[in-house]
Design an enzyme around this catalytic site. Structure first.
Site, PDB file in Angstrom:
ATOM      1  N   GLU A  84       0.858  -1.192   0.000  1.00 26.67           N
ATOM      2  CA  GLU A  84       0.000   0.000   0.000  1.00 26.67           C
ATOM      3  C   GLU A  84       0.892   1.238   0.000  1.00 26.67           C
ATOM      4  O   GLU A  84       0.424   2.342   0.241  1.00 26.67           O
ATOM      5  CB  GLU A  84      -0.977  -0.004   1.171  1.00 26.67           C
ATOM      6  CG  GLU A  84      -0.367  -0.043   2.541  1.00 26.67           C
ATOM      7  CD  GLU A  84      -1.409   0.038   3.642  1.00 26.67           C
ATOM      8  OE1 GLU A  84      -2.206   0.983   3.622  1.00 26.67           O
ATOM      9  OE2 GLU A  84      -1.429  -0.846   4.509  1.00 26.67           O
ATOM     10  N   CYS A 116      -3.503  -3.176   4.486  1.00 21.60           N
ATOM     11  CA  CYS A 116      -2.624  -4.198   5.087  1.00 21.60           C
ATOM     12  C   CYS A 116      -3.099  -5.622   4.808  1.00 21.60           C
ATOM     13  O   CYS A 116      -2.449  -6.587   5.204  1.00 21.60           O
ATOM     14  CB  CYS A 116      -2.518  -3.977   6.587  1.00 21.60           C
ATOM     15  SG  CYS A 116      -2.019  -2.313   7.009  1.00 21.60           S
ATOM     16  N   HIS A 238      -2.483  -9.233  12.500  1.00 24.03           N
ATOM     17  CA  HIS A 238      -1.889  -8.039  11.893  1.00 24.03           C
ATOM     18  C   HIS A 238      -1.405  -7.151  13.046  1.00 24.03           C
ATOM     19  O   HIS A 238      -2.136  -6.938  14.017  1.00 24.03           O
ATOM     20  CB  HIS A 238      -2.934  -7.309  11.038  1.00 24.03           C
ATOM     21  CG  HIS A 238      -2.499  -5.935  10.640  1.00 24.03           C
ATOM     22  ND1 HIS A 238      -1.294  -5.704  10.015  1.00 24.03           N
ATOM     23  CD2 HIS A 238      -3.064  -4.711  10.825  1.00 24.03           C
ATOM     24  CE1 HIS A 238      -1.151  -4.407   9.813  1.00 24.03           C
ATOM     25  NE2 HIS A 238      -2.214  -3.787  10.300  1.00 24.03           N
TER      26      HIS A 238
HETATM   27  N1  CAA Z   1       2.392   4.838  30.375  1.00 28.23           N
HETATM   28  C1  CAA Z   1       1.788   3.689  29.972  1.00 28.23           C
HETATM   29  N2  CAA Z   1       0.784   3.666  29.046  1.00 28.23           N
HETATM   30  C2  CAA Z   1       0.391   4.818  28.497  1.00 28.23           C
HETATM   31  C3  CAA Z   1       0.973   6.050  28.885  1.00 28.23           C
HETATM   32  C4  CAA Z   1       2.024   6.021  29.863  1.00 28.23           C
HETATM   33  N3  CAA Z   1       2.637   7.144  30.261  1.00 28.23           N
HETATM   34  N4  CAA Z   1       0.370   7.036  28.177  1.00 28.23           N
HETATM   35  C5  CAA Z   1      -0.561   6.439  27.387  1.00 28.23           C
HETATM   36  N5  CAA Z   1      -0.551   5.111  27.573  1.00 28.23           N
HETATM   37  C6  CAA Z   1      -1.363   4.100  26.898  1.00 28.23           C
HETATM   38  C7  CAA Z   1      -2.836   4.464  26.803  1.00 28.23           C
HETATM   39  O1  CAA Z   1      -3.526   4.170  28.010  1.00 28.23           O
HETATM   40  C8  CAA Z   1      -3.257   3.608  25.639  1.00 28.23           C
HETATM   41  O2  CAA Z   1      -3.401   2.268  26.065  1.00 28.23           O
HETATM   42  P1  CAA Z   1      -4.758   1.454  25.716  1.00 28.23           P
HETATM   43  O3  CAA Z   1      -4.891   1.465  24.216  1.00 28.23           O
HETATM   44  O4  CAA Z   1      -4.486   0.088  26.240  1.00 28.23           O
HETATM   45  O5  CAA Z   1      -5.862   2.168  26.360  1.00 28.23           O
HETATM   46  C9  CAA Z   1      -2.028   3.621  24.721  1.00 28.23           C
HETATM   47  O6  CAA Z   1      -0.927   4.031  25.533  1.00 28.23           O
HETATM   48  C10 CAA Z   1      -2.144   4.603  23.524  1.00 28.23           C
HETATM   49  O7  CAA Z   1      -2.311   5.887  24.015  1.00 28.23           O
HETATM   50  P2  CAA Z   1      -3.564   6.795  23.586  1.00 28.23           P
HETATM   51  O8  CAA Z   1      -4.853   6.095  23.893  1.00 28.23           O
HETATM   52  O9  CAA Z   1      -3.354   8.153  24.167  1.00 28.23           O
HETATM   53  O10 CAA Z   1      -3.537   6.808  22.010  1.00 28.23           O
HETATM   54  P3  CAA Z   1      -2.737   7.747  20.993  1.00 28.23           P
HETATM   55  O11 CAA Z   1      -3.431   9.030  20.846  1.00 28.23           O
HETATM   56  O12 CAA Z   1      -1.298   7.777  21.291  1.00 28.23           O
HETATM   57  O13 CAA Z   1      -2.932   6.947  19.625  1.00 28.23           O
HETATM   58  C11 CAA Z   1      -3.019   5.155  18.091  1.00 28.23           C
HETATM   59  C12 CAA Z   1      -2.660   5.560  19.518  1.00 28.23           C
HETATM   60  C13 CAA Z   1      -4.494   5.480  17.825  1.00 28.23           C
HETATM   61  C14 CAA Z   1      -2.846   3.674  17.935  1.00 28.23           C
HETATM   62  C15 CAA Z   1      -2.107   5.939  17.122  1.00 28.23           C
HETATM   63  O14 CAA Z   1      -0.778   5.540  17.310  1.00 28.23           O
HETATM   64  C16 CAA Z   1      -2.470   5.744  15.656  1.00 28.23           C
HETATM   65  O15 CAA Z   1      -3.309   6.456  15.121  1.00 28.23           O
HETATM   66  N6  CAA Z   1      -1.820   4.762  14.959  1.00 28.23           N
HETATM   67  C17 CAA Z   1      -2.032   4.495  13.562  1.00 28.23           C
HETATM   68  C18 CAA Z   1      -3.346   3.749  13.296  1.00 28.23           C
HETATM   69  C19 CAA Z   1      -3.277   2.306  13.711  1.00 28.23           C
HETATM   70  O16 CAA Z   1      -2.238   1.732  13.916  1.00 28.23           O
HETATM   71  N7  CAA Z   1      -4.463   1.662  13.806  1.00 28.23           N
HETATM   72  C20 CAA Z   1      -4.539   0.259  14.138  1.00 28.23           C
HETATM   73  C21 CAA Z   1      -5.763  -0.397  13.540  1.00 28.23           C
HETATM   74  S1  CAA Z   1      -5.846  -0.078  11.777  1.00 28.23           S
HETATM   75  C22 CAA Z   1      -4.692  -1.104  11.113  1.00 28.23           C
HETATM   76  O17 CAA Z   1      -4.306  -2.047  11.739  1.00 28.23           O
HETATM   77  C23 CAA Z   1      -4.152  -0.802   9.772  1.00 28.23           C
HETATM   78  C24 CAA Z   1      -2.782  -0.256   9.901  1.00 28.23           C
HETATM   79  O18 CAA Z   1      -1.794  -0.995   9.868  1.00 28.23           O
HETATM   80  C25 CAA Z   1      -2.632   1.173  10.122  1.00 28.23           C
END
Ligand code: CAA
Length: 401
Positions: A84, A116, A238
Protein backbone atom coordinates in the site's frame (compact mmCIF):
# COMPACT_ATOMS: atom_id res chain seq x y z
CA UNK A 1 -14.59 -39.72 -8.31
CA UNK A 2 -12.89 -38.82 -5.03
CA UNK A 3 -10.25 -36.09 -5.17
CA UNK A 4 -7.18 -36.45 -2.93
CA UNK A 5 -6.62 -33.35 -0.86
CA UNK A 6 -3.40 -31.59 -1.81
CA UNK A 7 -1.32 -29.85 0.85
CA UNK A 8 -0.51 -26.29 -0.20
CA UNK A 9 1.16 -23.52 1.74
CA UNK A 10 4.38 -21.74 2.65
CA UNK A 11 7.49 -23.60 1.54
CA UNK A 12 9.96 -20.91 2.61
CA UNK A 13 9.67 -17.51 4.29
CA UNK A 14 12.10 -14.65 4.92
CA UNK A 15 12.02 -10.95 5.75
CA UNK A 16 14.13 -7.90 5.11
CA UNK A 17 14.09 -4.63 6.98
CA UNK A 18 16.07 -1.40 6.35
CA UNK A 19 19.57 -0.84 7.65
CA UNK A 20 18.54 2.00 9.94
CA UNK A 21 16.13 2.33 12.78
CA UNK A 22 15.29 4.88 15.42
CA UNK A 23 14.71 4.08 19.07
CA UNK A 24 11.35 5.43 20.18
CA UNK A 25 13.12 7.07 23.15
CA UNK A 26 14.51 9.57 20.59
CA UNK A 27 10.97 10.49 19.54
CA UNK A 28 9.72 10.56 23.12
CA UNK A 29 12.56 12.95 24.12
CA UNK A 30 11.88 15.18 21.16
CA UNK A 31 8.15 15.45 21.88
CA UNK A 32 8.45 15.36 25.65
CA UNK A 33 6.37 12.19 25.91
CA UNK A 34 6.70 9.64 28.72
CA UNK A 35 8.54 6.71 27.09
CA UNK A 36 6.21 4.30 28.90
CA UNK A 37 3.48 5.40 26.54
CA UNK A 38 5.43 3.74 23.72
CA UNK A 39 7.04 0.88 25.63
CA UNK A 40 3.95 -0.09 27.65
CA UNK A 41 1.03 1.71 25.97
CA UNK A 42 1.91 0.64 22.40
CA UNK A 43 4.47 -2.09 23.23
CA UNK A 44 6.81 -0.63 20.62
CA UNK A 45 10.55 -0.02 21.07
CA UNK A 46 11.97 1.11 17.78
CA UNK A 47 11.01 1.68 14.17
CA UNK A 48 12.77 0.90 10.90
CA UNK A 49 13.57 3.98 8.81
CA UNK A 50 14.38 3.34 5.13
CA UNK A 51 17.41 5.18 3.76
CA UNK A 52 17.14 6.92 0.36
CA UNK A 53 18.56 3.74 -1.23
CA UNK A 54 15.76 1.55 0.07
CA UNK A 55 12.15 1.28 -1.06
CA UNK A 56 9.46 -1.38 -1.48
CA UNK A 57 11.29 -2.83 -4.52
CA UNK A 58 14.71 -3.19 -2.89
CA UNK A 59 13.20 -4.56 0.34
CA UNK A 60 11.13 -7.04 -1.68
CA UNK A 61 14.14 -8.20 -3.74
CA UNK A 62 16.39 -8.47 -0.67
CA UNK A 63 13.77 -10.56 1.19
CA UNK A 64 13.12 -12.77 -1.85
CA UNK A 65 16.79 -13.41 -2.61
CA UNK A 66 17.05 -15.62 0.48
CA UNK A 67 13.81 -17.46 -0.25
CA UNK A 68 14.64 -18.52 -3.79
CA UNK A 69 18.17 -19.82 -3.09
CA UNK A 70 18.36 -23.41 -4.34
CA UNK A 71 14.97 -23.17 -6.12
CA UNK A 72 14.77 -23.73 -9.88
CA UNK A 73 13.75 -20.25 -11.15
CA UNK A 74 11.83 -21.89 -14.03
CA UNK A 75 9.39 -23.36 -11.49
CA UNK A 76 8.34 -19.86 -10.34
CA UNK A 77 5.62 -18.90 -12.79
CA UNK A 78 3.94 -16.18 -10.74
CA UNK A 79 5.15 -13.25 -8.66
CA UNK A 80 2.58 -11.34 -6.61
CA UNK A 81 3.71 -8.21 -4.80
CA UNK A 82 1.35 -6.69 -2.25
CA UNK A 83 1.84 -3.14 -1.05
CA UNK A 84 0.00 0.00 0.00
CA UNK A 85 3.08 2.20 -0.43
CA UNK A 86 3.27 1.72 -4.17
CA UNK A 87 5.78 3.68 -6.25
CA UNK A 88 3.83 3.79 -9.51
CA UNK A 89 0.18 3.95 -10.55
CA UNK A 90 0.69 1.75 -13.63
CA UNK A 91 3.82 -0.32 -13.55
CA UNK A 92 3.82 -3.06 -10.97
CA UNK A 93 6.73 -2.92 -8.50
CA UNK A 94 7.05 -6.67 -8.94
CA UNK A 95 8.37 -6.20 -12.49
CA UNK A 96 11.54 -4.58 -11.11
CA UNK A 97 11.85 -7.39 -8.58
CA UNK A 98 11.35 -9.98 -11.34
CA UNK A 99 14.29 -8.46 -13.27
CA UNK A 100 16.54 -8.09 -10.23
CA UNK A 101 15.97 -11.74 -9.26
CA UNK A 102 16.43 -12.92 -12.88
CA UNK A 103 13.15 -14.84 -12.92
CA UNK A 104 11.99 -16.45 -16.17
CA UNK A 105 10.03 -14.50 -18.80
CA UNK A 106 7.05 -16.86 -18.64
CA UNK A 107 6.17 -15.59 -15.17
CA UNK A 108 2.98 -13.64 -14.44
CA UNK A 109 3.56 -10.50 -12.34
CA UNK A 110 0.90 -8.49 -10.53
CA UNK A 111 0.64 -5.87 -7.79
CA UNK A 112 -1.98 -6.29 -5.05
CA UNK A 113 -3.60 -3.55 -3.01
CA UNK A 114 -6.10 -3.59 -0.16
CA UNK A 115 -4.26 -1.78 2.63
CA UNK A 116 -2.62 -4.20 5.09
CA UNK A 117 -4.74 -7.10 3.80
CA UNK A 118 -3.13 -7.14 0.31
CA UNK A 119 -0.62 -9.95 0.94
CA UNK A 120 -3.33 -12.23 2.29
CA UNK A 121 -5.35 -11.75 -0.90
CA UNK A 122 -2.19 -12.54 -2.87
CA UNK A 123 -1.57 -15.64 -0.78
CA UNK A 124 -5.10 -16.89 -1.44
CA UNK A 125 -4.67 -16.40 -5.20
CA UNK A 126 -1.28 -18.16 -5.05
CA UNK A 127 -2.91 -21.14 -3.30
CA UNK A 128 -5.63 -21.38 -5.97
CA UNK A 129 -2.99 -21.21 -8.69
CA UNK A 130 -0.97 -24.03 -7.14
CA UNK A 131 -4.13 -26.10 -6.62
CA UNK A 132 -4.69 -25.90 -10.40
CA UNK A 133 -0.98 -26.23 -11.27
CA UNK A 134 0.67 -28.44 -8.64
CA UNK A 135 4.16 -28.11 -10.19
CA UNK A 136 4.10 -24.31 -9.94
CA UNK A 137 5.70 -22.17 -7.30
CA UNK A 138 4.45 -18.66 -6.56
CA UNK A 139 6.56 -15.94 -5.01
CA UNK A 140 4.31 -13.84 -2.77
CA UNK A 141 5.90 -10.67 -1.43
CA UNK A 142 4.50 -8.19 1.08
CA UNK A 143 6.50 -4.96 1.06
CA UNK A 144 5.62 -1.68 2.73
CA UNK A 145 7.03 1.49 4.19
CA UNK A 146 4.69 2.65 6.96
CA UNK A 147 4.91 6.43 7.12
CA UNK A 148 2.74 8.97 8.89
CA UNK A 149 2.81 12.72 9.20
CA UNK A 150 5.38 13.97 11.66
CA UNK A 151 4.23 15.17 15.08
CA UNK A 152 1.11 12.99 15.08
CA UNK A 153 0.08 10.16 17.46
CA UNK A 154 0.66 7.68 14.65
CA UNK A 155 4.31 8.75 14.11
CA UNK A 156 5.54 6.28 16.74
CA UNK A 157 3.96 3.40 14.80
CA UNK A 158 6.00 3.85 11.60
CA UNK A 159 8.39 1.23 10.23
CA UNK A 160 9.08 -0.82 7.12
CA UNK A 161 9.89 -4.33 5.93
CA UNK A 162 9.23 -6.92 3.27
CA UNK A 163 8.33 -10.56 3.77
CA UNK A 164 8.81 -13.02 0.91
CA UNK A 165 7.06 -16.39 0.83
CA UNK A 166 7.37 -19.20 -1.64
CA UNK A 167 3.99 -20.92 -2.03
CA UNK A 168 3.95 -24.49 -3.31
CA UNK A 169 2.37 -27.93 -3.07
CA UNK A 170 3.76 -30.11 -0.27
CA UNK A 171 5.29 -27.09 1.50
CA UNK A 172 8.16 -27.63 3.88
CA UNK A 173 7.05 -25.10 6.50
CA UNK A 174 3.29 -24.48 6.80
CA UNK A 175 0.21 -26.06 5.23
CA UNK A 176 -2.55 -23.47 4.94
CA UNK A 177 -6.14 -24.65 5.42
CA UNK A 178 -8.66 -23.81 2.72
CA UNK A 179 -11.53 -22.70 4.99
CA UNK A 180 -11.36 -19.04 6.01
CA UNK A 181 -13.61 -16.31 7.40
CA UNK A 182 -13.79 -13.10 5.34
CA UNK A 183 -15.29 -9.68 6.09
CA UNK A 184 -15.60 -6.50 4.01
CA UNK A 185 -17.20 -3.16 4.93
CA UNK A 186 -16.79 0.34 3.49
CA UNK A 187 -15.26 2.37 6.34
CA UNK A 188 -12.98 5.42 6.45
CA UNK A 189 -10.51 4.48 9.16
CA UNK A 190 -7.27 4.85 7.20
CA UNK A 191 -6.73 5.91 3.60
CA UNK A 192 -4.26 7.76 1.39
CA UNK A 193 -5.61 9.74 -1.55
CA UNK A 194 -3.26 9.90 -4.57
CA UNK A 195 -2.41 13.55 -3.89
CA UNK A 196 -1.07 12.89 -0.36
CA UNK A 197 2.29 11.37 0.58
CA UNK A 198 1.05 10.23 4.01
CA UNK A 199 -2.22 8.55 4.99
CA UNK A 200 -5.13 10.08 6.83
CA UNK A 201 -5.93 7.98 9.86
CA UNK A 202 -8.74 7.95 12.39
CA UNK A 203 -6.58 6.01 14.84
CA UNK A 204 -9.00 5.04 17.62
CA UNK A 205 -11.77 4.21 15.16
CA UNK A 206 -9.35 2.06 13.13
CA UNK A 207 -8.60 -0.03 16.24
CA UNK A 208 -12.32 -0.48 16.87
CA UNK A 209 -13.04 -1.63 13.31
CA UNK A 210 -10.02 -3.98 13.41
CA UNK A 211 -11.56 -5.73 16.43
CA UNK A 212 -15.11 -5.79 15.02
CA UNK A 213 -13.79 -7.39 11.82
CA UNK A 214 -11.87 -9.92 13.93
CA UNK A 215 -15.10 -10.97 15.64
CA UNK A 216 -16.90 -11.40 12.32
CA UNK A 217 -14.14 -13.35 10.58
CA UNK A 218 -13.56 -15.55 13.63
CA UNK A 219 -17.26 -16.43 13.95
CA UNK A 220 -17.49 -17.25 10.26
CA UNK A 221 -14.30 -19.32 10.36
CA UNK A 222 -15.51 -21.30 13.42
CA UNK A 223 -18.90 -21.91 11.82
CA UNK A 224 -17.25 -23.34 8.70
CA UNK A 225 -14.64 -25.49 10.47
CA UNK A 226 -16.17 -26.34 13.84
CA UNK A 227 -12.92 -25.10 15.46
CA UNK A 228 -12.81 -23.27 18.78
CA UNK A 229 -10.03 -21.35 20.50
CA UNK A 230 -8.88 -24.57 22.21
CA UNK A 231 -7.85 -25.98 18.81
CA UNK A 232 -5.08 -23.39 18.41
CA UNK A 233 -1.58 -23.50 19.79
CA UNK A 234 -0.82 -19.86 18.94
CA UNK A 235 -2.15 -16.87 17.03
CA UNK A 236 -0.55 -14.28 14.79
CA UNK A 237 -2.44 -11.07 14.06
CA UNK A 238 -1.89 -8.04 11.89
CA UNK A 239 0.43 -5.89 14.04
CA UNK A 240 0.13 -2.13 13.41
CA UNK A 241 1.74 -1.80 16.87
CA UNK A 242 2.41 -4.71 19.20
CA UNK A 243 -0.19 -3.86 21.84
CA UNK A 244 -2.89 -4.35 19.17
CA UNK A 245 -1.96 -8.02 19.06
CA UNK A 246 -2.88 -8.38 22.73
CA UNK A 247 -6.09 -6.42 22.29
CA UNK A 248 -7.01 -8.90 19.55
CA UNK A 249 -6.15 -11.89 21.68
CA UNK A 250 -8.23 -10.53 24.56
CA UNK A 251 -11.17 -10.01 22.20
CA UNK A 252 -11.05 -13.68 21.16
CA UNK A 253 -10.83 -14.73 24.80
CA UNK A 254 -13.90 -12.65 25.66
CA UNK A 255 -15.85 -14.48 22.98
CA UNK A 256 -15.08 -18.02 24.20
CA UNK A 257 -14.44 -20.02 27.31
CA UNK A 258 -10.73 -20.67 27.70
CA UNK A 259 -8.64 -22.41 30.37
CA UNK A 260 -6.16 -20.36 32.43
CA UNK A 261 -3.39 -22.60 31.19
CA UNK A 262 -4.18 -21.97 27.54
CA UNK A 263 -4.64 -18.26 28.15
CA UNK A 264 -1.18 -18.07 29.73
CA UNK A 265 0.37 -19.96 26.81
CA UNK A 266 -1.33 -17.80 24.16
CA UNK A 267 -0.08 -14.62 25.84
CA UNK A 268 3.45 -15.97 26.21
CA UNK A 269 3.56 -17.01 22.57
CA UNK A 270 1.99 -13.67 21.70
CA UNK A 271 5.08 -11.98 23.10
CA UNK A 272 7.21 -14.27 20.90
CA UNK A 273 5.06 -13.48 17.87
CA UNK A 274 5.64 -9.73 18.16
CA UNK A 275 9.37 -10.02 18.90
CA UNK A 276 10.41 -8.67 15.49
CA UNK A 277 7.44 -6.28 15.14
CA UNK A 278 8.41 -4.51 18.37
CA UNK A 279 11.71 -3.37 16.88
CA UNK A 280 10.77 -3.07 13.19
CA UNK A 281 7.50 -1.18 13.66
CA UNK A 282 4.49 -1.37 11.40
CA UNK A 283 5.14 -2.73 7.92
CA UNK A 284 1.48 -2.71 6.86
CA UNK A 285 0.75 -5.74 4.66
CA UNK A 286 3.99 -7.46 5.71
CA UNK A 287 3.31 -7.17 9.44
CA UNK A 288 1.17 -10.31 9.96
CA UNK A 289 3.80 -12.35 8.13
CA UNK A 290 6.68 -10.73 10.03
CA UNK A 291 4.86 -11.85 13.17
CA UNK A 292 4.61 -15.37 11.78
CA UNK A 293 8.37 -15.44 11.10
CA UNK A 294 8.98 -14.16 14.62
CA UNK A 295 6.86 -16.96 16.11
CA UNK A 296 8.43 -19.71 13.98
CA UNK A 297 11.99 -18.55 14.63
CA UNK A 298 11.73 -17.75 18.33
CA UNK A 299 9.23 -20.20 19.80
CA UNK A 300 10.84 -21.88 22.81
CA UNK A 301 9.21 -25.19 21.81
CA UNK A 302 9.26 -26.96 18.48
CA UNK A 303 6.01 -26.15 16.64
CA UNK A 304 5.71 -29.28 14.49
CA UNK A 305 2.07 -30.25 13.99
CA UNK A 306 0.78 -27.17 15.84
CA UNK A 307 -2.16 -25.20 14.50
CA UNK A 308 -1.60 -21.44 14.17
CA UNK A 309 -4.48 -18.94 13.73
CA UNK A 310 -3.80 -16.00 11.41
CA UNK A 311 -5.75 -12.74 11.28
CA UNK A 312 -5.23 -10.25 8.47
CA UNK A 313 -6.79 -6.77 8.60
CA UNK A 314 -6.63 -4.11 5.89
CA UNK A 315 -8.21 -0.73 6.63
CA UNK A 316 -11.03 0.39 4.47
CA UNK A 317 -11.73 -2.53 5.17
CA UNK A 318 -11.27 -6.21 4.30
CA UNK A 319 -10.22 -8.81 6.86
CA UNK A 320 -9.68 -12.57 6.88
CA UNK A 321 -9.15 -15.21 9.54
CA UNK A 322 -7.38 -18.36 8.38
CA UNK A 323 -5.12 -21.04 9.78
CA UNK A 324 -2.07 -23.14 9.10
CA UNK A 325 -0.37 -26.22 10.45
CA UNK A 326 3.39 -26.35 10.97
CA UNK A 327 5.18 -29.13 9.07
CA UNK A 328 7.61 -31.68 10.46
CA UNK A 329 11.19 -30.49 9.82
CA UNK A 330 10.20 -26.82 9.32
CA UNK A 331 13.02 -25.68 11.61
CA UNK A 332 15.64 -26.80 9.06
CA UNK A 333 14.36 -24.13 6.65
CA UNK A 334 14.31 -21.18 9.03
CA UNK A 335 16.76 -18.33 8.39
CA UNK A 336 17.23 -17.33 12.02
CA UNK A 337 20.92 -16.44 11.87
CA UNK A 338 20.56 -14.29 8.76
CA UNK A 339 17.61 -12.41 10.26
CA UNK A 340 19.21 -11.84 13.66
CA UNK A 341 22.43 -10.74 12.00
CA UNK A 342 20.54 -8.25 9.82
CA UNK A 343 18.79 -6.80 12.87
CA UNK A 344 22.04 -6.64 14.84
CA UNK A 345 23.82 -4.74 12.06
CA UNK A 346 21.22 -1.95 11.89
CA UNK A 347 22.43 1.57 12.66
CA UNK A 348 20.49 3.65 15.19
CA UNK A 349 19.51 7.08 13.89
CA UNK A 350 19.42 10.25 15.88
CA UNK A 351 16.27 12.34 15.50
CA UNK A 352 17.90 14.85 13.09
CA UNK A 353 18.96 12.05 10.70
CA UNK A 354 15.50 10.53 10.89
CA UNK A 355 14.14 13.88 9.67
CA UNK A 356 16.64 13.85 6.79
CA UNK A 357 15.53 10.35 5.70
CA UNK A 358 11.86 11.25 6.13
CA UNK A 359 12.25 14.32 3.88
CA UNK A 360 14.39 12.47 1.29
CA UNK A 361 11.60 9.91 0.96
CA UNK A 362 9.06 12.63 0.14
CA UNK A 363 11.53 14.14 -2.37
CA UNK A 364 11.88 10.83 -4.23
CA UNK A 365 8.11 10.31 -4.16
CA UNK A 366 7.81 13.62 -6.00
CA UNK A 367 10.32 12.53 -8.67
CA UNK A 368 13.56 13.98 -7.29
CA UNK A 369 16.77 11.95 -7.21
CA UNK A 370 18.90 11.42 -4.12
CA UNK A 371 22.52 11.49 -3.11
CA UNK A 372 24.16 8.28 -4.32
CA UNK A 373 26.43 5.68 -2.82
CA UNK A 374 26.12 6.59 0.83
CA UNK A 375 24.48 3.54 2.36
CA UNK A 376 25.49 0.74 -0.02
CA UNK A 377 25.25 -2.33 2.19
CA UNK A 378 22.36 -4.21 0.60
CA UNK A 379 22.38 -6.48 -2.41
CA UNK A 380 19.60 -4.59 -4.20
CA UNK A 381 19.75 -0.80 -4.27
CA UNK A 382 17.61 2.07 -5.45
CA UNK A 383 19.96 4.50 -7.20
CA UNK A 384 17.56 7.36 -7.86
CA UNK A 385 15.28 8.71 -10.56
CA UNK A 386 16.46 9.61 -14.06
CA UNK A 387 14.01 11.07 -16.57
CA UNK A 388 11.12 9.77 -14.40
CA UNK A 389 12.58 6.25 -14.49
CA UNK A 390 13.53 4.53 -11.25
CA UNK A 391 17.01 3.03 -11.37
CA UNK A 392 17.71 -0.21 -9.48
CA UNK A 393 21.03 -2.00 -9.27
CA UNK A 394 22.43 -5.26 -7.98
CA UNK A 395 25.43 -5.05 -5.68
CA UNK A 396 26.92 -8.38 -6.81
CA UNK A 397 29.49 -8.45 -4.00
CA UNK A 398 26.79 -8.58 -1.36
CA UNK A 399 25.18 -11.98 -0.96
CA UNK A 400 25.23 -12.40 2.82
CA UNK A 401 23.34 -9.52 4.40
N1 CAA B 1 2.39 4.84 30.38
C1 CAA B 1 1.79 3.69 29.97
N2 CAA B 1 0.78 3.67 29.05
C2 CAA B 1 0.39 4.82 28.50
C3 CAA B 1 0.97 6.05 28.89
C4 CAA B 1 2.02 6.02 29.86
N3 CAA B 1 2.64 7.14 30.26
N4 CAA B 1 0.37 7.04 28.18
C5 CAA B 1 -0.56 6.44 27.39
N5 CAA B 1 -0.55 5.11 27.57
C6 CAA B 1 -1.36 4.10 26.90
C7 CAA B 1 -2.84 4.46 26.80
O1 CAA B 1 -3.53 4.17 28.01
C8 CAA B 1 -3.26 3.61 25.64
O2 CAA B 1 -3.40 2.27 26.07
P1 CAA B 1 -4.76 1.45 25.72
O3 CAA B 1 -4.89 1.47 24.22
O4 CAA B 1 -4.49 0.09 26.24
O5 CAA B 1 -5.86 2.17 26.36
C9 CAA B 1 -2.03 3.62 24.72
O6 CAA B 1 -0.93 4.03 25.53
C10 CAA B 1 -2.14 4.60 23.52
O7 CAA B 1 -2.31 5.89 24.02
P2 CAA B 1 -3.56 6.80 23.59
O8 CAA B 1 -4.85 6.09 23.89
O9 CAA B 1 -3.35 8.15 24.17
O10 CAA B 1 -3.54 6.81 22.01
P3 CAA B 1 -2.74 7.75 20.99
O11 CAA B 1 -3.43 9.03 20.85
O12 CAA B 1 -1.30 7.78 21.29
O13 CAA B 1 -2.93 6.95 19.63
C11 CAA B 1 -3.02 5.16 18.09
C12 CAA B 1 -2.66 5.56 19.52
C13 CAA B 1 -4.49 5.48 17.83
C14 CAA B 1 -2.85 3.67 17.94
C15 CAA B 1 -2.11 5.94 17.12
O14 CAA B 1 -0.78 5.54 17.31
C16 CAA B 1 -2.47 5.74 15.66
O15 CAA B 1 -3.31 6.46 15.12
N6 CAA B 1 -1.82 4.76 14.96
C17 CAA B 1 -2.03 4.50 13.56
C18 CAA B 1 -3.35 3.75 13.30
C19 CAA B 1 -3.28 2.31 13.71
O16 CAA B 1 -2.24 1.73 13.92
N7 CAA B 1 -4.46 1.66 13.81
C20 CAA B 1 -4.54 0.26 14.14
C21 CAA B 1 -5.76 -0.40 13.54
S1 CAA B 1 -5.85 -0.08 11.78
C22 CAA B 1 -4.69 -1.10 11.11
O17 CAA B 1 -4.31 -2.05 11.74
C23 CAA B 1 -4.15 -0.80 9.77
C24 CAA B 1 -2.78 -0.26 9.90
O18 CAA B 1 -1.79 -0.99 9.87
C25 CAA B 1 -2.63 1.17 10.12
Amino acid sequence: MTKTKMNIGIDRISFFTPQHHMELSELADQHDIDINKYHIGLKQFSMAVPSPEEDIVTMAANASYRVIQGVDPESIDMLLLATESSIDQSKSAGIYVHRLLELPENCRVLEFKQACYGATGALQLAMSHVRENPESKVLVIASDVARYQRDTAAEATQGGAAVAMLVSANPRMIVLEQATGVYTRDVMDFWRPNYLSEPIVDGKYSCEVYLQALECTWQQYCKKTGDSIEDFYAFCFHVPFSKMMFKALSRLEEMEAISDEQKARLHKLGETAVGYNKIVGNCYTASLYLSLVSLLENSPRNLTGKKIGLYSYGSGCTAEFFSGRVMFGYEKHLLVDQHLNMLKKRDALKYKDYLRFHDAYIGVAKGAGHELGVFERNRYLFKGVDNHKRIYEVNENVYDF
